[in-house]
Structure formats: C-alpha cells, structure tokens
Design a protein around this motif. Sequence first.
Motif, PDB file in Angstrom:
ATOM      1  N   GLN B 170       0.859  -1.186   0.000  1.00 20.42           N
ATOM      2  CA  GLN B 170       0.000   0.000   0.000  1.00 20.42           C
ATOM      3  C   GLN B 170       0.895   1.236   0.000  1.00 20.42           C
ATOM      4  O   GLN B 170       1.907   1.286   0.702  1.00 20.42           O
ATOM      5  CB  GLN B 170      -0.948   0.011   1.223  1.00 20.42           C
ATOM      6  CG  GLN B 170      -2.024   1.093   1.116  1.00 20.42           C
ATOM      7  CD  GLN B 170      -2.940   1.179   2.337  1.00 20.42           C
ATOM      8  OE1 GLN B 170      -2.626   0.658   3.400  1.00 20.42           O
ATOM      9  NE2 GLN B 170      -4.062   1.874   2.200  1.00 20.42           N
ATOM     10  N   GLU B 171       0.503   2.190  -0.822  1.00 20.36           N
ATOM     11  CA  GLU B 171       1.255   3.442  -0.946  1.00 20.36           C
ATOM     12  C   GLU B 171       0.529   4.512  -0.119  1.00 20.36           C
ATOM     13  O   GLU B 171      -0.693   4.615  -0.172  1.00 20.36           O
ATOM     14  CB  GLU B 171       1.324   3.822  -2.441  1.00 20.36           C
ATOM     15  CG  GLU B 171       1.513   5.293  -2.776  1.00 20.36           C
ATOM     16  CD  GLU B 171       2.804   5.902  -2.268  1.00 20.36           C
ATOM     17  OE1 GLU B 171       3.779   5.162  -2.020  1.00 20.36           O
ATOM     18  OE2 GLU B 171       2.835   7.130  -2.087  1.00 20.36           O
ATOM     19  N   HIS B 172       1.293   5.312   0.610  1.00 18.97           N
ATOM     20  CA  HIS B 172       0.690   6.320   1.492  1.00 18.97           C
ATOM     21  C   HIS B 172      -0.074   7.384   0.695  1.00 18.97           C
ATOM     22  O   HIS B 172      -1.128   7.837   1.098  1.00 18.97           O
ATOM     23  CB  HIS B 172       1.769   7.025   2.304  1.00 18.97           C
ATOM     24  CG  HIS B 172       2.651   6.089   3.055  1.00 18.97           C
ATOM     25  ND1 HIS B 172       3.725   5.453   2.465  1.00 18.97           N
ATOM     26  CD2 HIS B 172       2.631   5.671   4.341  1.00 18.97           C
ATOM     27  CE1 HIS B 172       4.314   4.681   3.361  1.00 18.97           C
ATOM     28  NE2 HIS B 172       3.677   4.789   4.505  1.00 18.97           N
ATOM     29  N   LEU B 173       0.542   7.797  -0.395  1.00 13.63           N
ATOM     30  CA  LEU B 173      -0.026   8.845  -1.235  1.00 13.63           C
ATOM     31  C   LEU B 173      -0.460  10.080  -0.430  1.00 13.63           C
ATOM     32  O   LEU B 173      -1.504  10.679  -0.712  1.00 13.63           O
ATOM     33  CB  LEU B 173      -1.182   8.321  -2.093  1.00 13.63           C
ATOM     34  CG  LEU B 173      -1.194   8.972  -3.484  1.00 13.63           C
ATOM     35  CD1 LEU B 173      -0.198   8.286  -4.383  1.00 13.63           C
ATOM     36  CD2 LEU B 173      -2.563   8.932  -4.108  1.00 13.63           C
ATOM     37  N   LEU B 175      -0.652  13.796   0.265  1.00 10.09           N
ATOM     38  CA  LEU B 175      -0.836  14.669  -0.892  1.00 10.09           C
ATOM     39  C   LEU B 175       0.400  15.523  -1.185  1.00 10.09           C
ATOM     40  O   LEU B 175       0.627  15.936  -2.318  1.00 10.09           O
ATOM     41  CB  LEU B 175      -2.075  15.546  -0.722  1.00 10.09           C
ATOM     42  CG  LEU B 175      -2.757  15.860  -2.048  1.00 10.09           C
ATOM     43  CD1 LEU B 175      -3.124  14.605  -2.808  1.00 10.09           C
ATOM     44  CD2 LEU B 175      -3.983  16.710  -1.847  1.00 10.09           C
ATOM     45  N   THR B 177       4.331  15.499  -1.546  1.00  4.82           N
ATOM     46  CA  THR B 177       5.434  14.541  -1.684  1.00  4.82           C
ATOM     47  C   THR B 177       6.529  14.877  -0.671  1.00  4.82           C
ATOM     48  O   THR B 177       6.524  15.939  -0.054  1.00  4.82           O
ATOM     49  CB  THR B 177       6.043  14.587  -3.100  1.00  4.82           C
ATOM     50  OG1 THR B 177       6.520  15.919  -3.346  1.00  4.82           O
ATOM     51  CG2 THR B 177       5.036  14.187  -4.161  1.00  4.82           C
ATOM     52  N   GLY B 223       0.634  15.512   5.218  1.00  6.87           N
ATOM     53  CA  GLY B 223       0.288  14.101   5.377  1.00  6.87           C
ATOM     54  C   GLY B 223       1.515  13.248   5.571  1.00  6.87           C
ATOM     55  O   GLY B 223       2.609  13.576   5.075  1.00  6.87           O
ATOM     56  N   PHE B 225       1.167   9.504   7.549  1.00  3.96           N
ATOM     57  CA  PHE B 225       0.609   8.152   7.696  1.00  3.96           C
ATOM     58  C   PHE B 225       1.696   7.102   7.895  1.00  3.96           C
ATOM     59  O   PHE B 225       1.514   5.950   7.533  1.00  3.96           O
ATOM     60  CB  PHE B 225      -0.257   7.778   6.480  1.00  3.96           C
ATOM     61  CG  PHE B 225      -1.144   8.893   5.983  1.00  3.96           C
ATOM     62  CD1 PHE B 225      -2.165   9.379   6.791  1.00  3.96           C
ATOM     63  CD2 PHE B 225      -0.947   9.486   4.740  1.00  3.96           C
ATOM     64  CE1 PHE B 225      -2.974  10.416   6.348  1.00  3.96           C
ATOM     65  CE2 PHE B 225      -1.742  10.521   4.297  1.00  3.96           C
ATOM     66  CZ  PHE B 225      -2.763  10.999   5.100  1.00  3.96           C
ATOM     67  N   PHE B 338       3.460   2.293   7.888  1.00  2.10           N
ATOM     68  CA  PHE B 338       2.223   2.822   7.320  1.00  2.10           C
ATOM     69  C   PHE B 338       1.145   2.570   8.361  1.00  2.10           C
ATOM     70  O   PHE B 338       0.951   1.429   8.777  1.00  2.10           O
ATOM     71  CB  PHE B 338       1.879   2.128   5.994  1.00  2.10           C
ATOM     72  CG  PHE B 338       0.806   2.816   5.173  1.00  2.10           C
ATOM     73  CD1 PHE B 338      -0.224   3.535   5.769  1.00  2.10           C
ATOM     74  CD2 PHE B 338       0.832   2.741   3.789  1.00  2.10           C
ATOM     75  CE1 PHE B 338      -1.204   4.166   5.014  1.00  2.10           C
ATOM     76  CE2 PHE B 338      -0.147   3.365   3.012  1.00  2.10           C
ATOM     77  CZ  PHE B 338      -1.169   4.081   3.640  1.00  2.10           C
ATOM     78  N   GLN B 612      -9.049   5.185   4.066  1.00  2.00           N
ATOM     79  CA  GLN B 612      -7.792   4.568   3.597  1.00  2.00           C
ATOM     80  C   GLN B 612      -7.903   3.050   3.602  1.00  2.00           C
ATOM     81  O   GLN B 612      -7.407   2.367   2.703  1.00  2.00           O
ATOM     82  CB  GLN B 612      -6.626   4.975   4.511  1.00  2.00           C
ATOM     83  CG  GLN B 612      -5.954   6.253   4.084  1.00  2.00           C
ATOM     84  CD  GLN B 612      -4.827   6.661   5.020  1.00  2.00           C
ATOM     85  OE1 GLN B 612      -4.630   6.101   6.099  1.00  2.00           O
ATOM     86  NE2 GLN B 612      -4.077   7.664   4.607  1.00  2.00           N
ATOM     87  N   GLU B 620      -6.746  -0.140  -3.933  1.00  2.00           N
ATOM     88  CA  GLU B 620      -5.354   0.322  -3.972  1.00  2.00           C
ATOM     89  C   GLU B 620      -4.402  -0.812  -4.352  1.00  2.00           C
ATOM     90  O   GLU B 620      -3.828  -1.488  -3.509  1.00  2.00           O
ATOM     91  CB  GLU B 620      -4.981   0.965  -2.633  1.00  2.00           C
ATOM     92  CG  GLU B 620      -5.825   2.199  -2.382  1.00  2.00           C
ATOM     93  CD  GLU B 620      -5.421   2.988  -1.149  1.00  2.00           C
ATOM     94  OE1 GLU B 620      -4.285   2.841  -0.679  1.00  2.00           O
ATOM     95  OE2 GLU B 620      -6.257   3.759  -0.657  1.00  2.00           O
ATOM     96  N   VAL B 640      -6.710   5.843  -5.293  1.00  2.00           N
ATOM     97  CA  VAL B 640      -7.211   5.952  -3.920  1.00  2.00           C
ATOM     98  C   VAL B 640      -8.639   6.495  -3.999  1.00  2.00           C
ATOM     99  O   VAL B 640      -9.030   7.063  -5.016  1.00  2.00           O
ATOM    100  CB  VAL B 640      -6.313   6.876  -3.061  1.00  2.00           C
ATOM    101  CG1 VAL B 640      -4.892   6.341  -2.999  1.00  2.00           C
ATOM    102  CG2 VAL B 640      -6.333   8.301  -3.562  1.00  2.00           C
TER     103      VAL B 640
END
Lengths: 156, 726
Positions: B170-173, B175, B177, B223, B225, B338, B612, B620, B640
């Motif tokens: 799973q990628e946090h993404l 918002l 970077t 963000g 996570f 995560f 999430q 995801e 997402v």
Amino acid sequence: MKIEFTLNQQPIAVDVDPMQTLLMTLRQDCGLTASKEGCNEGECGACSVLVNGQLVNACLLPIAQVSGNHVQTLEGLRQTEKGQCVINALLEAKGVQCGFCSPGMVLALYVLLEQHPQPTEQQVRTALSGNLCRCTGYSMIVDAAFIAATKGAGLW
Amino acid sequence: MDTVDARFKWLEANGEAQYIADRHYDGLLEGRFYRSTCSRGYIKAVNVPELPDGYYLFSAKDVPGTNRLPIVVPDWPAFADTEVRYIGQVILLLVGPDPLVLEQLLTQVSVEYEPLTPAYTVAQSKALVDGAIHNQDNLFDAHQIDKGDIEAGFAQAVTIFEETVTTGYQEHLYLETQGCVGYVADSKVVIEGSMQCPWYVYHCMSTVLGHQHIRVIQAPTGGGFGGKEDYPNIIAGPLAVAVNQLRQPIRVVLERREDIAFTSKRHPVEFHYRTGVDKHGQIVAMDIKFDLNSGAYFSLSGIVLQRAITTATNVYDIANVRIQGQAWCTNTVPTGAFRGFGSPQTCFCIESHMNHIAQQLGQAPLAFKQAHLLTNQSTTLTGASIFGELVITDLIEQSVSASQYLAKRAAYAAQSSQGAYRKGIGISIFQHGCGFAGDLEDTLVKAKVRLIKDQNEQVTILVSNTDIGQGLVLTFRQIVADTLALPLSQVDISVVDTDSVPDSGPTVASRSIVIVGYILEQAALALKQQWQVGEYQEIEQDYQKPSYHQWDQINYQGNAYQSTSYGVNVVEVEVDMASYEVKINDAWGCYDIGHVINEQIFNGQIDGGMVQALGYGAMEKLELNGEGVFAQKSMADYMVPTSLDVPRIQRSLVDNPYPYGPQGAKGGGELTHNGAASAFVAAVEQAVGQAFNRIPVTPEVIAQTLTNEPQANIKRIDVAEVTNEN
Ligand code: FES
Ligand code: FES
C-alpha cells in the motif's frame, strides 16, 4: 515570450516559456504558493485555480493558453466575502487535516456553491471528485459545503 | 473553557501555510538524486559528465562521518557505495541552480554494474540464488510465540482448516510529496522538511556528518501516515552531506512519480493458518506462519514484525497457539511504516480466516467470532492478564444495532442469486496496541516533555511530536489548558525544532496522545502546583512506565503494549453483477479509545483511517513487475478513494477511560485503519457468494474469481475418525 492576463483582478505580464504551466508560473514567477503541486499531471486537484470562473488544474495548462484570460487563485478568493465564507466553513467542519488539499478544496467548494447555492450531498461529492484528499475521508469537507450554504445564505 | 479553536489550521485553509516547496531561501540550489537502475549488483564504475560551473556532485566518497543511516540498525547507506540492492537506491546527489540542467546532467551519468540475480519475492529471497543479499540467509528477523500446547490442542480437533491469506503493498499517497531543504545558519547544518520524526533525522545527520552542529525543523507536513517516518532520513542524509560541504541552501523535493516508485511502502504479507476446531465448533489450536517482504534494507521491519506477531490472534482467546513470523530481505524498495504498522495486515488476514472457517462450519461469522472473544478473565497471546475493562461486546452491540447488521445479513442471504445487483454486509472486530511495542517506551524511547510559563502567564508546550494532519497540536494544547484550567488561547505549542524541543520520541505507533499526552498532563499538574504568578517557570517531565506493565522483549512475554484500543467496523456494499463494480453504500465504525479528548478531531481520524482502509481493501493495487519495480507509476495508476467512492462514515464511541492516559484517553490514529478492509471483503463475499483470500478485491479480481474456477482456497481436513472420542 511575454504573456498578459488578469491575476486576481489585477493585470499582469510575465515573460516565460509559453509551454511553462500556469502552476509553475504562479508559484515561481508570481510568488503565489497557495496552489500546490501534488502530482503535476492533472490527477489530484491540489493545483486547482479558476480560469474565467472555471475550476482547472493549473499544472496542465500551458501559460500561453492563459493569455488574455482571468485567473483567480486562493490568494484572490480569500480576500472576498464568499471566499472567507467557504474557508470558515471548512475550518468549522474540521475539513482541514494536513491542509495540502485545502486550497484546491476551497476553490472547488466555491465553484459548487456558485452553481448550486443549496447543493445536495451528491452534487457536493461530484463537485469535489477531482480533488483528492488522503486525510479526511471527505465527509467533513462535504459538511463544509452545507455550512457555507447556510451561513452564506444570500451570498450565493 | 474553549474546546474549539476557530484559528486552528487557519493558515492551511487560507493557503498561507508554508510547506517546504513554498518556502523562499536566498541563493537556493536544487538537488536531484541519481538512482540505481540495477536491482542487485556491485558498482564497477560511475561515469559522470563534466559539470558546468556552479554544479556539484556528491557520492559516498564525500561522507565525512559514517555512510550508514541509523534507522533501527545502521544498514541503509546514505549513498550506495560498493553494492546496490534495489532499483531507485540513491547513488549520487546532483546539485545546481537550474533544475533543467540537472535533469540533463542526470541523463549523462552512467553507472557500470556487475549484476547479480535479484530476489523480488520472499520465495526468491529464500532461494538464495547468487548467494544471500543480507547475511548468510537473507533473514532480517524472526520470532516465535508459543501459547499453551499446540500439539495437545490439535489432538482435540475434529476438523483442521488450512488457509493462506495475503495482503498487497500500500502506498501512502500523502498529498504532499517528500521534501527537505538544507542550509547553514549559526554554523549549524539545518534541515527543514516534511517529516514526522525530526529527532530521527537529527541522529541520521549526526551519523553521516560525524558532528553535532546540526538542527532539524519540521515544516508544515502535507500528510504522513507513517511514510514520513523513515524516508526523510534517506533524503536528509545525502542532503546534509552536500550542505555541510557547500554551505549553501539546497532543496530536494520529490516528484510524485519518484515518490510513488521509491519511498517506503506498507509491507505485503502472506499468512498461513492451520486451525483446529473441536467437536463443539470451538477453535482449539492455531498454528500461524507468516513472511514479510522487507525490501532491501531492514529499516522498521523488526517493529512491524513484532506487532504482527504479538497481535496475530487479534481479539480472540485461543488456548493453544504457535506463531512464527519472519522478515526477509529482497531487492525491492524497503517497506516501512504505514498507519497500523503490521496490524491492518494481521487484522485483515485473521478476520477473513475466521469468516471462512465459520462458513465452512455453517455458522454465522459474527456468532463464531463472538464465541472466541477475549474476556476480562483471558490471558493474552503473550501471557498477560487483561488490564482494565474490555468493552468489545459493547462495541459489537452498538455496531450491530446501528447498522441493523443481523437483519440485513439475513435479508441479503435470502436475495435472489440472479439479481443484476447483489447486496452484502460484513463485520470486523479488531484491536490496536498503543505506543511502542512491549516496554520500549521505557527501555528505548524515554520520552521527555517541557512546559514553559512566561511572566505573562502564557504557557508553551515543547515536544518533538509533529502535527502531520492528525490535529495533535490542538489536542495537546487542550490537555494542558484543561489541566491548568486556562483558556486555550493561553497555551501555545512550539514549532518542532531540535534546538528547542526535548526528544519526546517519534510521531508513530499511536503513542502521541496516550504516551506523550499523558506526560504533558503530568507536567501541567506539576506546573499547576508550583504556579507562581509573574514568574518564568520551566517544567520537565519524563515518561514513567505504569507499574502493571511487564515485558520480556526476548521471549515476547507480558503486556505486548502498554494499552490496547478496540474497534468494530461494518460495511455494506452493492455489486453490479454485470461489471462487478462495487458500490460501498454504508460504513460504520465504533471504537474504544478510552475516553476521547476532542471528539471532532477523532472523528476526522475515523473518517480518514476508514477511507484509507476501504481503499486498501477495494482498489489500492500496487504490484511489482518483472523488473522488481512497481507497475503503478502515477496517481492515475495507483487509485485511492475519491469523494464519490466512499459513503459518509457512521461513527460512534464507547467510553472506557484508561487510568494512565490523559483524561483517560488511549491511542486511536492507527486503529481506524485496521478493520474496514476486512468488513468490506466480507460484504463482497456475501454479495457474490465467493470467498476471497487477498486484497485488494477489485472488480477484475471478482470477475476472475466468478468466471474462472473459484479459488477454493481454504482446505478442510476432517480428522474425526483419527483423534476424536478416544
Ligand atoms: S498538481 Fe495539478 S492535478 Fe495534481
Ligand atoms: S487534509 Fe490532507 S490531503 Fe486533505
């Protein structure tokens, strides 16, 4: 290349590569950093601005296409009563967590309320669907639309 | 007393918060990483173009201190030196004024490798082709817990179920970077950036630089996570080396594709269950084995492994259990923290396994789970008695009544199998241990907080815990203001800056409220007692382990966490049987986080965490391709949830004050991610009448399962004749 447009009600001219994006121009050449870069390819809405009143992703728009048009960013909108109404509603709803999506969300909510002063939940969700938020799960941002509609009654 | 602060997040909402990419620095240079294009091999030569004036290049040779970042163990090099272990590993940092020139220079760098056969999966890691990547066997870490007598347990079993359940990356993404800026001020090398744990960055910088003239400041963080726990070190290490040498400001902000491809991810995991059920339908033995793919460096995998092991039986009281967990080195992007840190994986897998056993036994999943719940009299998996009151049954009752679970479950079971749309409802029960594993708060972290009161009676909180969106600064201020009976406006909180804040530990593991918040409450009580009007006062307070908390870190025995929070999720779906699109119609979340301090803030955690987790379960998808890199490269590929994909979450709490938490609070930020994936999948299973044993369950997966041979994954072995009634 020299490009002239209206930025937050003021005429402005920039001398940049015509293919440079509006987002880069705003952030780098105009010093306006409320519009964020979340992806730089039109997927997240963090860079949302208004061009002639329409919500657009500034990261996709070459500056040449902005020539002669009206651009409004959060820096401009927050000076207006409607802008403050949306911002206050978003804060009251606790729709701001990390805040990185918030400038885009404020603009998206503003456009929504301009079109639908009394929106339904579905209209709100549709209006926000181009703006990703990874923190809030959206409900509180949706709530902000209703708060702004109520508190800003007469504005919209 | 004020409980809301209308100015809270005002700067963010007005677009005035200065995230790292928004900040102006005179003479700022840009930095770009040159990353390995080889998954595994030795570096034979690095060929670099001639650099124009004002452009610089940094590599392992420039590291004045030690070229190993001390995350948990010092294994991850700041710059790859002799070997590369994954595509994307940092080899060089290029610095200069013009990003376009930097991009061009990057294309002119070439590295010659002596490649070795890479291992991308756990199976490949175990095969040791071309020898081990790490040590002799590629095994980063392994632990085992035995509870009861597993053999005696299986001897009572009349049926044994064997099943493998897996979860994906799973990628946090987040918002924003990842990014940092480094510069020199007052002869210190300063790093500012988007990060969760400034003191971690401090320790990494001091290791690579070999000195402590350093300072780390958190910028507003878009963000985290968990994703901004280890990776800011990976940026700050090389960046500090460059700033230390050039004495000029340099910025490194990752592009989105770079962030998706190369920053840490949630560990994929494969759980193998062997579960024995006696003639009464009661589980009498569980033998659990699982493997974690840790990627190329150890990073935080040991702690993820520990959490996954010590909570492997989730909220269930099983008499005889054996759990073996192993973390493996592979030639892929290192997996890290995560939200939930091993628990979302564990909770999904065990909840699914329990559902599937219940189906096999012809029992209702909820009733089957209820028959195995921990009670106040239970002994935990790690041999401790339960501290405080368990309210899991209240959580279930509240969720079932709010969602009408039982009535809907029955109605959907009776719906026509020919309908164009089919509905389903699922439930999950889960836990989350709060704070560092075991008693590491006491033996390793040793958190410290400070309060300053000035002559004008204004109080300032100094802690190293960061607000990365979870609203921590408001909750902290509220704890201190409430304790001192002051208005919120009289309590401020300092920017997290290692020059001024003590090390109260990292912002991880749902520890900020229950651990740090409690120390703050203690400090505020002390200040209240000593309060002197018009005087400047400083109070420091250290963490103290509650007396009941006992832990053996070698044998994993005792209280696995200082406290545990609990939750129940219900998810209702409707599946379009032509397209297999799943609409999530409703979702309920009910939680025990002790006593909630600021309900609106916690509601935001419930919404965000559950959405999430719904993404994790439903959409995801992040998968390695044949080259050991992720097939999903951008936000267009890695999907997402949007506002249209998820419903309004129906939230509720059960109040259950915890005596060692501030105002009775336990942790909750991660808990909210642990249950929704399993409840979602259970709902889809009911709707389509098929079991799934992996997430995400996308429309493609549903289509495959329904149109091809259904994956009869759970294996049932009846052993009645052999062992029963003897
Ligand atoms: S930055 Fe423009 S859409 Fe993401
Ligand atoms: S508040 Fe963090 S992305 Fe929306």
